[in-house]
Design a protein around this motif. Sequence first.
Motif, PDB file in Angstrom:
ATOM      1  N   LYS A   1       0.732  -1.123   0.302  1.00 31.82           N
ATOM      2  CA  LYS A   1      -0.405  -0.018  -0.109  1.00 31.82           C
ATOM      3  C   LYS A   1       0.935   1.305   0.425  1.00 31.82           C
ATOM      4  N   ASN A   2       2.393   0.768   0.636  1.00 26.03           N
ATOM      5  CA  ASN A   2       2.976   2.287   0.869  1.00 26.03           C
ATOM      6  C   ASN A   2       3.419   3.003   0.044  1.00 26.03           C
ATOM      7  N   GLY A   3       4.092   1.583  -1.035  1.00 28.69           N
ATOM      8  CA  GLY A   3       4.308   1.638  -2.216  1.00 28.69           C
ATOM      9  C   GLY A   3       3.801   2.322  -3.049  1.00 28.69           C
ATOM     10  N   VAL A   4       2.331   1.930  -3.540  1.00 24.81           N
ATOM     11  CA  VAL A   4       1.221   2.515  -4.322  1.00 24.81           C
ATOM     12  C   VAL A   4       1.450   3.894  -3.710  1.00 24.81           C
ATOM     13  N   ALA A   5       0.945   4.030  -2.764  1.00 26.81           N
ATOM     14  CA  ALA A   5       0.407   5.377  -2.932  1.00 26.81           C
ATOM     15  C   ALA A   5       1.863   6.809  -2.656  1.00 26.81           C
ATOM     16  N   ARG A   6       2.709   5.856  -2.606  1.00 28.40           N
ATOM     17  CA  ARG A   6       4.510   6.802  -2.849  1.00 28.40           C
ATOM     18  C   ARG A   6       4.909   6.790  -3.668  1.00 28.40           C
ATOM     19  N   ALA A   7       4.762   6.227  -4.997  1.00 28.48           N
ATOM     20  CA  ALA A   7       4.582   5.846  -6.710  1.00 28.48           C
ATOM     21  C   ALA A   7       3.492   6.571  -7.380  1.00 28.48           C
ATOM     22  N   LEU A   8       2.128   7.151  -6.909  1.00 30.11           N
ATOM     23  CA  LEU A   8       1.198   7.994  -6.933  1.00 30.11           C
ATOM     24  C   LEU A   8       1.318   9.096  -6.698  1.00 30.11           C
ATOM     25  N   LYS A   9       1.914   9.525  -5.539  1.00 27.37           N
ATOM     26  CA  LYS A   9       1.863  11.104  -5.319  1.00 27.37           C
ATOM     27  C   LYS A   9       2.779  11.780  -5.912  1.00 27.37           C
ATOM     28  N   LYS A  10       3.636  11.316  -6.376  1.00 28.17           N
ATOM     29  CA  LYS A  10       4.946  11.377  -7.673  1.00 28.17           C
ATOM     30  C   LYS A  10       4.547  12.291  -9.173  1.00 28.17           C
ATOM     31  N   TYR A  11       2.737  11.673  -9.190  1.00 29.72           N
ATOM     32  CA  TYR A  11       1.943  12.630 -10.319  1.00 29.72           C
ATOM     33  C   TYR A  11       1.090  13.328 -10.347  1.00 29.72           C
ATOM     34  N   VAL A  12       0.766  13.288  -8.649  1.00 31.22           N
ATOM     35  CA  VAL A  12       0.025  14.775  -8.092  1.00 31.22           C
ATOM     36  C   VAL A  12       0.700  16.375  -8.549  1.00 31.22           C
ATOM     37  N   PRO A  13      -0.296  17.302  -9.045  1.00 29.20           N
ATOM     38  CA  PRO A  13       0.368  18.127  -9.470  1.00 29.20           C
ATOM     39  C   PRO A  13       0.682  19.100  -8.373  1.00 29.20           C
ATOM     40  N   ASN A  14       1.804  19.482  -8.213  1.00 31.93           N
ATOM     41  CA  ASN A  14       2.494  20.439  -7.269  1.00 31.93           C
ATOM     42  C   ASN A  14       1.668  21.444  -6.922  1.00 31.93           C
ATOM     43  N   GLY A  15       0.930  21.720  -5.934  1.00 32.19           N
ATOM     44  CA  GLY A  15      -0.123  22.875  -5.547  1.00 32.19           C
ATOM     45  C   GLY A  15      -1.228  22.217  -4.666  1.00 32.19           C
ATOM     46  N   THR A  16      -1.103  21.010  -4.938  1.00 31.84           N
ATOM     47  CA  THR A  16      -2.721  20.060  -5.301  1.00 31.84           C
ATOM     48  C   THR A  16      -3.307  20.342  -3.607  1.00 31.84           C
ATOM     49  N   SER A  17      -4.236  21.391  -3.531  1.00 32.64           N
ATOM     50  CA  SER A  17      -4.466  21.141  -2.503  1.00 32.64           C
ATOM     51  C   SER A  17      -5.685  19.848  -1.460  1.00 32.64           C
ATOM     52  N   VAL A  18      -5.479  19.943  -0.322  1.00 29.66           N
ATOM     53  CA  VAL A  18      -5.710  18.462   0.836  1.00 29.66           C
ATOM     54  C   VAL A  18      -6.505  18.649   1.490  1.00 29.66           C
ATOM     55  N   ASP A  19      -8.469  18.111   1.302  1.00 25.16           N
ATOM     56  CA  ASP A  19      -8.548  18.528   2.185  1.00 25.16           C
ATOM     57  C   ASP A  19      -8.705  17.838   3.589  1.00 25.16           C
ATOM     58  N   THR A  20      -7.540  18.301   4.356  1.00 26.73           N
ATOM     59  CA  THR A  20      -7.097  17.499   5.746  1.00 26.73           C
ATOM     60  C   THR A  20      -6.459  18.484   6.572  1.00 26.73           C
ATOM     61  N   ILE A  21      -6.516  18.930   7.733  1.00 30.24           N
ATOM     62  CA  ILE A  21      -5.770  19.807   8.625  1.00 30.24           C
ATOM     63  C   ILE A  21      -4.953  19.351   8.964  1.00 30.24           C
ATOM     64  N   CYS A  22      -3.809  20.295   9.259  1.00 29.12           N
ATOM     65  CA  CYS A  22      -2.557  20.558   9.759  1.00 29.12           C
ATOM     66  C   CYS A  22      -2.178  20.005  10.626  1.00 29.12           C
ATOM     67  N   PRO A  23      -1.887  18.700  11.384  1.00 26.42           N
ATOM     68  CA  PRO A  23      -1.259  18.192  12.414  1.00 26.42           C
ATOM     69  C   PRO A  23      -0.187  19.265  13.170  1.00 26.42           C
ATOM     70  N   SER A  24      -0.140  20.129  13.135  1.00 22.55           N
ATOM     71  CA  SER A  24       1.214  21.272  13.547  1.00 22.55           C
ATOM     72  C   SER A  24       0.233  22.463  13.669  1.00 22.55           C
ATOM     73  N   CYS A  25      -0.433  23.261  13.101  1.00 22.03           N
ATOM     74  CA  CYS A  25      -1.070  24.197  14.028  1.00 22.03           C
ATOM     75  C   CYS A  25      -2.257  24.083  13.832  1.00 22.03           C
ATOM     76  N   GLY A  26      -2.989  23.240  12.644  1.00 19.10           N
ATOM     77  CA  GLY A  26      -4.345  23.278  12.694  1.00 19.10           C
ATOM     78  C   GLY A  26      -5.187  23.567  11.665  1.00 19.10           C
ATOM     79  N   GLU A  27      -4.610  24.986  10.677  1.00 12.41           N
ATOM     80  CA  GLU A  27      -5.248  25.137   8.973  1.00 12.41           C
ATOM     81  C   GLU A  27      -5.218  24.422   8.888  1.00 12.41           C
ATOM     82  N   ASN A  28      -6.089  24.630   7.514  1.00 11.30           N
ATOM     83  CA  ASN A  28      -6.738  23.781   6.131  1.00 11.30           C
ATOM     84  C   ASN A  28      -6.145  24.146   5.538  1.00 11.30           C
ATOM     85  N   SER A  29      -4.549  24.004   5.378  1.00  8.09           N
ATOM     86  CA  SER A  29      -3.955  24.272   4.379  1.00  8.09           C
ATOM     87  C   SER A  29      -2.994  23.747   3.542  1.00  8.09           C
ATOM     88  N   LEU A  30      -3.005  22.512   3.870  1.00  9.17           N
ATOM     89  CA  LEU A  30      -1.950  21.178   2.867  1.00  9.17           C
ATOM     90  C   LEU A  30      -2.339  21.413   1.701  1.00  9.17           C
TER      91      LEU A  30
END
Length: 95
Positions: free
Chosen positions: A48-77
Amino acid sequence: GLSRSFNKEYWNYAKLISGVLRHGMPLPYVMELIQNLNVADDNINTWKNGVARALKKYVPNGTSVDTICPSCGENSLVYQDGCLICKSCGHSKCN
């Protein structure tokens, strides 16, 4: 005829991933789908991790994710070079 050469479970997951990609599911959702697969075999985590890691290389830079940052709590990942980076605090997570 290749299906006989692979573990049936992994082959079925590969067909699932291929199908959702062919039908246009955005890569961040495909990676979430893969990470949420539940199977009895512990070796699937490496797969699973290998497939996800391979696919991440094809996500365009700047694509936002609807997830909250674990460090600051902002929705800006966003994805940057295959990593999740927080635009607010700079927190980074690479898998």
